[in-house]
Design a protein around this motif. Structure first.
Motif, PDB file in Angstrom:
ATOM      1  N   ARG A  74      34.236 -37.315 -31.041  1.00  0.00           N
ATOM      2  CA  ARG A  74      35.646 -36.795 -31.439  1.00  0.00           C
ATOM      3  C   ARG A  74      35.769 -35.740 -30.438  1.00  0.00           C
ATOM      4  O   ARG A  74      36.376 -35.265 -29.615  1.00  0.00           O
ATOM      5  CB  ARG A  74      35.224 -35.636 -32.921  1.00  0.00           C
ATOM      6  N   ARG A  75      34.855 -35.326 -29.795  1.00  0.00           N
ATOM      7  CA  ARG A  75      35.381 -33.613 -28.677  1.00  0.00           C
ATOM      8  C   ARG A  75      35.356 -34.430 -27.618  1.00  0.00           C
ATOM      9  O   ARG A  75      36.135 -34.111 -26.764  1.00  0.00           O
ATOM     10  CB  ARG A  75      33.922 -33.347 -28.770  1.00  0.00           C
TER      11      ARG A  75
ATOM     12  N   LYS B  85      37.532 -36.998 -26.145  1.00  0.00           N
ATOM     13  CA  LYS B  85      39.299 -36.926 -26.656  1.00  0.00           C
ATOM     14  C   LYS B  85      39.775 -35.365 -25.770  1.00  0.00           C
ATOM     15  O   LYS B  85      40.609 -35.732 -25.023  1.00  0.00           O
ATOM     16  CB  LYS B  85      39.754 -36.597 -28.123  1.00  0.00           C
ATOM     17  N   THR B  86      38.388 -34.416 -25.760  1.00  0.00           N
ATOM     18  CA  THR B  86      38.673 -33.108 -25.050  1.00  0.00           C
ATOM     19  C   THR B  86      38.735 -33.186 -23.923  1.00  0.00           C
ATOM     20  O   THR B  86      38.415 -32.295 -23.407  1.00  0.00           O
ATOM     21  CB  THR B  86      39.759 -32.359 -26.207  1.00  0.00           C
ATOM     22  N   GLU B  87      37.280 -33.261 -23.903  1.00  0.00           N
ATOM     23  CA  GLU B  87      36.693 -32.383 -23.512  1.00  0.00           C
ATOM     24  C   GLU B  87      34.952 -32.923 -22.826  1.00  0.00           C
ATOM     25  O   GLU B  87      34.722 -34.152 -23.921  1.00  0.00           O
ATOM     26  CB  GLU B  87      35.836 -31.172 -23.659  1.00  0.00           C
TER      27      GLU B  87
ATOM     28  N   TYR C 147      34.233 -44.072 -18.698  1.00  0.00           N
ATOM     29  CA  TYR C 147      33.346 -42.012 -19.108  1.00  0.00           C
ATOM     30  C   TYR C 147      31.996 -42.518 -17.915  1.00  0.00           C
ATOM     31  O   TYR C 147      31.422 -41.592 -17.512  1.00  0.00           O
ATOM     32  CB  TYR C 147      32.606 -42.668 -20.361  1.00  0.00           C
TER      33      TYR C 147
END
Length: 292
Positions: free
Chosen positions: A53-54, A56-58, A167
């Protein structure tokens, strides 16, 4: 505790299911993840779902287990009455965890420590730890265990399909993997571990279904007719597809002696991103079962 008083120590990148960690009394040191709002211990105070979930932004940083955590693990092992430790850890080609554990183990009074660099991760490390646990339970001697593990690790092979190399590139873990063009064509890279423990691209396939089939084919090709072997599958943020690759793997390789099903840990989840699928095979050569 087993009669030989031999403990097993690994790290959170082994992706061993919790019930098996408890079953075999395996000690696990967690790697660390650093987000903007703090530091977290892999699978202790943060879960893979939270990491995805994280992402997506960091993109967080990942670090070794703390020296204190490793020291405390060895102290707990000693206090529990063990006198010897097999430390089986994540690839030195991607992390300094193995070297840290080795150094701390060598400097812990009262314990004899044999540290092994699996040059692998996730299924590769997890299958090796679990096979060592079975051998300990069967009463193998310290000498036999330390002689057999290098051959076992060399005969352990894993393949992973990632949705994107984004990634791995961002995290600097691209290793020997060549860039894959053709995102719009759904080209999916299949990766494995090179002999030096870095990641390497072993195939490129169009589409997830074909990638799963290709991984199963590659794993099957490594198992000679009549050979003894262990089988494993894993996923990262793809529980539905895990059922599919599990079914494919068990149909293609029905004669496995042991089966492991894992979920990619938080650290590796940061490296590879969501939607990973993997398969692993581990050959159990006849020579391993001769007392050395």
């Amino acid at each position: 505790m087993n009669q030989q008083k031999i403990a097993l120590l690994t790290d959170s990148c082994a992706d061993i299911p919790a019930h098996l960690i408890k079953r075999y009394d395996i000690y696990v040191v967690p790697l660390k993840l650093i987000f903007f709002d703090g530091e977290f211990s892999d699978n202790v105070d943060i879960t893979p779902d939270e990491v995805y979930r994280r992402l997506k932004t960091e993109l967080p940083k990942t670090t070794l287990p703390s020296g204190e955590a490793v020291e405390n693990a060895f102290i707990r092992i000693r206090d529990a009455g063990y006198t010897k430790v097999l430390a089986i850890n994540f690839s030195s080609g991607l992390s300094g965890t193995h070297n840290l554990v080795r150094v701390v183990g060598e400097n812990t009074p009262g314990l004899e420590v044999a540290a092994f660099d699996t040059l692998s991760g996730s299924l590769g490390t997890g299958m090796t730890v679990l096979q060592a646990a079975r051998w300990i339970e069967e009463g193998w001697s310290w000498h036999a265990l330390t002689r057999a593990l290098p051959r076992l690790m060399a005969d352990t092979h894993v393949f992973f399909c990632v949705d994107t190399l984004e990634y791995l590139q961002k995290g600097g873990r691209i290793g020997k993997i060549a860039a894959v063009a053709g995102t719009l064509l759904q080209i999916k890279p299949i990766i494995s571990f090179a002999p030096d423990g870095e990641l390497v691209s072993v195939s490129k396939v169009r589409g997830r279904k074909f990638a799963m089939e290709k991984m199963v084919q590659m794993a099957t090709a490594l198992v000679p007719r009549g050979a003894r072997f262990n089988l494993a599958v894993a996923h990262g943020d793809s529980p539905g597809e895990l059922k599919e690759i599990r079914s494919m793997a068990q149909r293609a390789l029905p004669d496995h002696e042991n089966f492991m099903e894992g979920e990619i840990d938080c650290t590796l989840g940061v490296y590879v991103g969501p939607h990973l699928l993997g398969i692993g095979v581990q050959l159990l050569a006849d020579e391993l079962f001769v007392e050395l």
